[in-house]
Design a protein around this motif. Structure first.
Motif, PDB file in Angstrom:
ATOM      1  N   SER A 130      -2.698   0.487  13.911  1.00  0.00           N
ATOM      2  CA  SER A 130      -2.181   1.605  13.942  1.00  0.00           C
ATOM      3  C   SER A 130      -0.571   1.478  13.423  1.00  0.00           C
ATOM      4  CB  SER A 130      -2.119   2.056  15.518  1.00  0.00           C
ATOM      5  OG  SER A 130      -1.584   0.931  16.207  1.00  0.00           O
ATOM      6  N   GLY A 131      -0.167   0.493  13.853  1.00  0.00           N
ATOM      7  CA  GLY A 131       1.246   0.044  12.978  1.00  0.00           C
ATOM      8  C   GLY A 131       1.122   0.106  11.451  1.00  0.00           C
ATOM      9  N   MET A 132       0.363  -0.495  10.895  1.00  0.00           N
ATOM     10  CA  MET A 132       0.211  -0.551   9.337  1.00  0.00           C
ATOM     11  C   MET A 132      -0.118   0.897   8.920  1.00  0.00           C
ATOM     12  SD  MET A 132      -2.504  -0.357   7.044  1.00  0.00           S
ATOM     13  CE  MET A 132      -4.053  -0.771   7.893  1.00  0.00           C
ATOM     14  N   ALA A 133      -0.916   1.708   9.690  1.00  0.00           N
ATOM     15  CA  ALA A 133      -1.279   3.143   9.205  1.00  0.00           C
ATOM     16  C   ALA A 133       0.086   3.958   9.334  1.00  0.00           C
ATOM     17  CB  ALA A 133      -2.186   3.545   9.945  1.00  0.00           C
ATOM     18  N   ALA A 134       0.914   3.733  10.229  1.00  0.00           N
ATOM     19  CA  ALA A 134       1.964   4.634  10.313  1.00  0.00           C
ATOM     20  C   ALA A 134       2.955   4.060   9.419  1.00  0.00           C
ATOM     21  CB  ALA A 134       2.575   4.301  11.827  1.00  0.00           C
ATOM     22  N   MET A 135       2.929   3.074   9.169  1.00  0.00           N
ATOM     23  CA  MET A 135       4.203   2.502   8.328  1.00  0.00           C
ATOM     24  C   MET A 135       3.874   2.838   6.752  1.00  0.00           C
ATOM     25  SD  MET A 135       5.539  -1.430   7.592  1.00  0.00           S
ATOM     26  CE  MET A 135       6.289  -1.494   9.400  1.00  0.00           C
ATOM     27  N   VAL A 136       2.374   2.778   6.369  1.00  0.00           N
ATOM     28  CA  VAL A 136       2.266   3.223   5.216  1.00  0.00           C
ATOM     29  C   VAL A 136       2.651   4.873   4.789  1.00  0.00           C
ATOM     30  CG1 VAL A 136       0.168   4.075   3.575  1.00  0.00           C
ATOM     31  CG2 VAL A 136       0.320   1.720   4.936  1.00  0.00           C
ATOM     32  N   ARG A 137       2.352   5.608   5.855  1.00  0.00           N
ATOM     33  CA  ARG A 137       2.812   7.196   5.598  1.00  0.00           C
ATOM     34  C   ARG A 137       4.408   7.235   5.694  1.00  0.00           C
ATOM     35  NH1 ARG A 137      -0.024   9.296   3.423  1.00  0.00           N
ATOM     36  NH2 ARG A 137       0.761  11.168   4.156  1.00  0.00           N
ATOM     37  N   ARG A 138       4.955   6.554   6.126  1.00  0.00           N
ATOM     38  CA  ARG A 138       6.390   6.606   6.387  1.00  0.00           C
ATOM     39  C   ARG A 138       7.103   5.908   5.019  1.00  0.00           C
ATOM     40  NH1 ARG A 138       8.472   3.618  11.594  1.00  0.00           N
ATOM     41  NH2 ARG A 138      10.577   4.291  10.649  1.00  0.00           N
ATOM     42  N   LEU A 139       6.639   4.762   4.908  1.00  0.00           N
ATOM     43  CA  LEU A 139       7.173   4.200   3.390  1.00  0.00           C
ATOM     44  C   LEU A 139       6.828   5.169   2.325  1.00  0.00           C
ATOM     45  CD1 LEU A 139       8.731   1.751   2.116  1.00  0.00           C
ATOM     46  CD2 LEU A 139       6.263   0.682   1.873  1.00  0.00           C
ATOM     47  N   ARG A 140       5.635   5.691   2.195  1.00  0.00           N
ATOM     48  CA  ARG A 140       5.393   6.733   1.391  1.00  0.00           C
ATOM     49  C   ARG A 140       6.324   7.508   1.038  1.00  0.00           C
ATOM     50  NH1 ARG A 140       3.153  11.413   0.254  1.00  0.00           N
ATOM     51  NH2 ARG A 140       1.966  11.819  -1.681  1.00  0.00           N
ATOM     52  N   ALA A 141       6.518   8.423   2.208  1.00  0.00           N
ATOM     53  CA  ALA A 141       7.603   9.481   2.279  1.00  0.00           C
ATOM     54  C   ALA A 141       9.049   8.921   1.764  1.00  0.00           C
ATOM     55  CB  ALA A 141       7.662  10.166   3.516  1.00  0.00           C
TER      56      ALA A 141
ATOM     57  N   LEU B 240       0.923  -1.180  -0.152  1.00  0.00           N
ATOM     58  CA  LEU B 240      -0.106  -0.128  -0.080  1.00  0.00           C
ATOM     59  C   LEU B 240       0.922   1.174  -0.049  1.00  0.00           C
ATOM     60  CD1 LEU B 240      -3.112   0.636  -0.154  1.00  0.00           C
ATOM     61  CD2 LEU B 240      -2.974   0.873   2.576  1.00  0.00           C
ATOM     62  N   GLY B 241       1.987   1.423   0.740  1.00  0.00           N
ATOM     63  CA  GLY B 241       2.795   2.493   0.776  1.00  0.00           C
ATOM     64  C   GLY B 241       3.541   2.670  -0.414  1.00  0.00           C
ATOM     65  N   ALA B 242       3.953   1.376  -1.087  1.00  0.00           N
ATOM     66  CA  ALA B 242       4.852   1.553  -2.313  1.00  0.00           C
ATOM     67  C   ALA B 242       3.924   1.965  -3.495  1.00  0.00           C
ATOM     68  CB  ALA B 242       5.330   0.133  -2.679  1.00  0.00           C
ATOM     69  N   ILE B 243       2.476   1.519  -3.484  1.00  0.00           N
ATOM     70  CA  ILE B 243       1.721   1.931  -4.675  1.00  0.00           C
ATOM     71  C   ILE B 243       1.416   3.515  -4.428  1.00  0.00           C
ATOM     72  CG2 ILE B 243      -0.513   1.785  -5.583  1.00  0.00           C
ATOM     73  CD1 ILE B 243      -0.468  -1.256  -4.850  1.00  0.00           C
ATOM     74  N   ALA B 244       1.263   3.718  -3.045  1.00  0.00           N
ATOM     75  CA  ALA B 244       0.890   5.470  -2.857  1.00  0.00           C
ATOM     76  C   ALA B 244       1.984   6.161  -3.235  1.00  0.00           C
ATOM     77  CB  ALA B 244       0.533   5.505  -1.300  1.00  0.00           C
ATOM     78  N   ALA B 245       3.284   5.466  -3.195  1.00  0.00           N
ATOM     79  CA  ALA B 245       4.453   6.554  -3.510  1.00  0.00           C
ATOM     80  C   ALA B 245       4.394   6.655  -5.325  1.00  0.00           C
ATOM     81  CB  ALA B 245       5.635   5.912  -3.035  1.00  0.00           C
ATOM     82  N   VAL B 246       4.417   5.407  -5.688  1.00  0.00           N
ATOM     83  CA  VAL B 246       4.434   5.344  -7.134  1.00  0.00           C
ATOM     84  C   VAL B 246       3.270   6.026  -7.916  1.00  0.00           C
ATOM     85  CG1 VAL B 246       4.553   3.850  -9.082  1.00  0.00           C
ATOM     86  CG2 VAL B 246       5.866   3.067  -7.117  1.00  0.00           C
ATOM     87  N   LYS B 247       2.321   6.182  -7.234  1.00  0.00           N
ATOM     88  CA  LYS B 247       1.046   6.728  -7.849  1.00  0.00           C
ATOM     89  C   LYS B 247       0.747   8.163  -7.080  1.00  0.00           C
ATOM     90  CE  LYS B 247       0.248   3.470 -10.876  1.00  0.00           C
ATOM     91  NZ  LYS B 247       0.266   3.710 -12.432  1.00  0.00           N
ATOM     92  N   ALA B 248       1.892   8.852  -6.621  1.00  0.00           N
ATOM     93  CA  ALA B 248       1.489   9.866  -5.876  1.00  0.00           C
ATOM     94  C   ALA B 248       0.551  10.877  -6.460  1.00  0.00           C
ATOM     95  CB  ALA B 248       2.865  10.448  -5.674  1.00  0.00           C
ATOM     96  N   ASN B 249       0.008  11.548  -5.576  1.00  0.00           N
ATOM     97  CA  ASN B 249      -1.064  12.693  -5.976  1.00  0.00           C
ATOM     98  C   ASN B 249      -2.096  12.079  -7.018  1.00  0.00           C
ATOM     99  OD1 ASN B 249       0.321  14.582  -4.427  1.00  0.00           O
ATOM    100  ND2 ASN B 249       1.689  14.764  -6.160  1.00  0.00           N
ATOM    101  N   THR B 250      -2.644  10.879  -7.021  1.00  0.00           N
ATOM    102  CA  THR B 250      -3.750  10.020  -7.523  1.00  0.00           C
ATOM    103  C   THR B 250      -4.690   9.711  -6.585  1.00  0.00           C
ATOM    104  OG1 THR B 250      -2.716   7.985  -7.533  1.00  0.00           O
ATOM    105  CG2 THR B 250      -1.949   9.498  -9.329  1.00  0.00           C
ATOM    106  N   TRP B 251      -5.789   9.051  -7.048  1.00  0.00           N
ATOM    107  CA  TRP B 251      -6.814   8.681  -6.179  1.00  0.00           C
ATOM    108  C   TRP B 251      -6.262   7.664  -5.379  1.00  0.00           C
ATOM    109  CZ3 TRP B 251      -8.737   3.558  -6.012  1.00  0.00           C
ATOM    110  CH2 TRP B 251      -8.527   2.881  -7.276  1.00  0.00           C
TER     111      TRP B 251
END
Length: 340
Positions: A213-224, A131-142
């Protein structure tokens, strides 16, 4: 690598020894102890037989000895009333409140705690990494906005509140069993395939609650982290040379972005154990969290001391695992240092 592992194991033993002394001192900081308080209460009520038993237990476990001697006897480094009989010999002590050996009190709870937290960590990494990797690759998309929304919801929702919601809706919508880690019919039964299957089904809701909660924090950090790696010159050069999009992301940038998360494994294990105490109380989970809380309240320090020592050992093992995984993940890391 083998030399490094042996050296680290030696360091872990010394560290665990120091932690054990610190834990024993901390649990004995409050004035009095369970037996002393019980003897005072029994003397006030005139129950002579119970007072005699409490005084016998006090002598049996050398609770009238100096604190340093109590520690050495507890660890098994010094002969007590029963000779050398401590943690290193497999005698975990006696739970005065429950009137049972500590090994019996924590036997099933330890395995339940290890299994629950192992699957919670597996859930965290299995969901957060893609989820974090896809969010970074598809940044600023839905997709990125959806991942961000999931992350904010996971961080903003307290675990105990999520537990209460899933406690009701999990059973209503999906027919999932909630409350405890097994059905009542399996509580006193030996391990079998049916019991194992029942435990795994009961673990679904607690794993989601503890790991969210750990998953949510990791998604944000991995994206950044991954966005930062994708903007570096070596990635731009690889794209200019025609390297495929999958290799451009996975081969180096993702591996470099994962370093902090692999290093966090050592801290994630004890944090999940300590952070799941309230969830365990809400959902009636048979883990060591509620046992530790009750032992600290009643000053049952053999029981609380062993559990705290167990959590410390989990931390050390997690740190060793994270260091070994970092060596595999990042070729720049060398344990032996530069050769002169």
């Amino acid at each position: 690598m083998a030399v490094y592992i042996v050296r680290r194991l030696g360091t872990m033993l010394w560290t665990l020894l120091l932690v054990s002394a610190l834990v024993f001192w901390i649990v004995n900081l409050p004035p009095g102890d369970f037996l002393s308080n019980q003897i005072a209460a029994l003397n006030a009520s005139g129950e002579a037989a119970s007072v005699a038993k409490a005084e016998f237990l006090m002598q049996q476990y050398a609770l009238d000895a100096p604190l340093w001697k109590q520690y050495l006897i507890w660890m098994g480094f010094y002969p007590g009333p029963n000779g050398f009989s401590g943690i290193i010999q497999g005698d975990l002590g006696w739970s005065f409140e429950l009137d049972r050996p500590v090994s019996e009190v924590v036997a099933e709870a330890l395995w339940m705690t290890i299994a629950l937290n192992f699957f919670a960590i597996l859930f965290v990494y299995t969901v957060a990494l893609p989820l974090g990797a896809i969010a970074a690759v598809k940044a600023n998309t839905w997709i990125d906005y959806l991942a961000t929304f999931v992350g904010y919801i996971g961080l903003a929702t307290p675990n105990f509140l999520l537990a209460l919601i899933l406690y009701h809706k999990g059973a209503q919508w999906f027919g999932l069993p909630v409350g405890g880690l097994m059905g009542k019919e399996f509580l006193d039964q030996p391990m079998s395939f049916a019991k194992l299957q029942d435990i795994l089904v009961h673990m679904i809701v607690p794993i989601i609650v503890i790991g969210t909660s750990g998953m949510a924090a990791m998604v944000r950090r991995l994206r950044a982290n991954l966005l930062d790696e994708l903007s570096k010159p070596y990635v731009v050069t690889a794209q200019a040379k025609g390297v495929g999009p999958v290799n451009t992301v996975v081969r180096y940038p993702l591996r470099m972005a994962l370093n902090p998360f692999v290093a966090d494994i050592g801290n994630l294990l004890p944090s999940l154990v300590s952070g799941s105490v309230l969830v365990s109380l809400v959902m009636g989970l048979q883990t060591i969290g509620p046992i530790l809380l009750a032992a600290l309240r009643s000053q049952d320090y053999f029981l609380s001391g062993f559990i705290l020592l167990f959590v410390s050992a989990l931390t050390l093992v997690g740190m060793l695992v994270s260091d070994l995984l970092l060596a595999v993940l990042d070729p720049r890391i060398r344990f032996s240092g530069r050769r002169k």
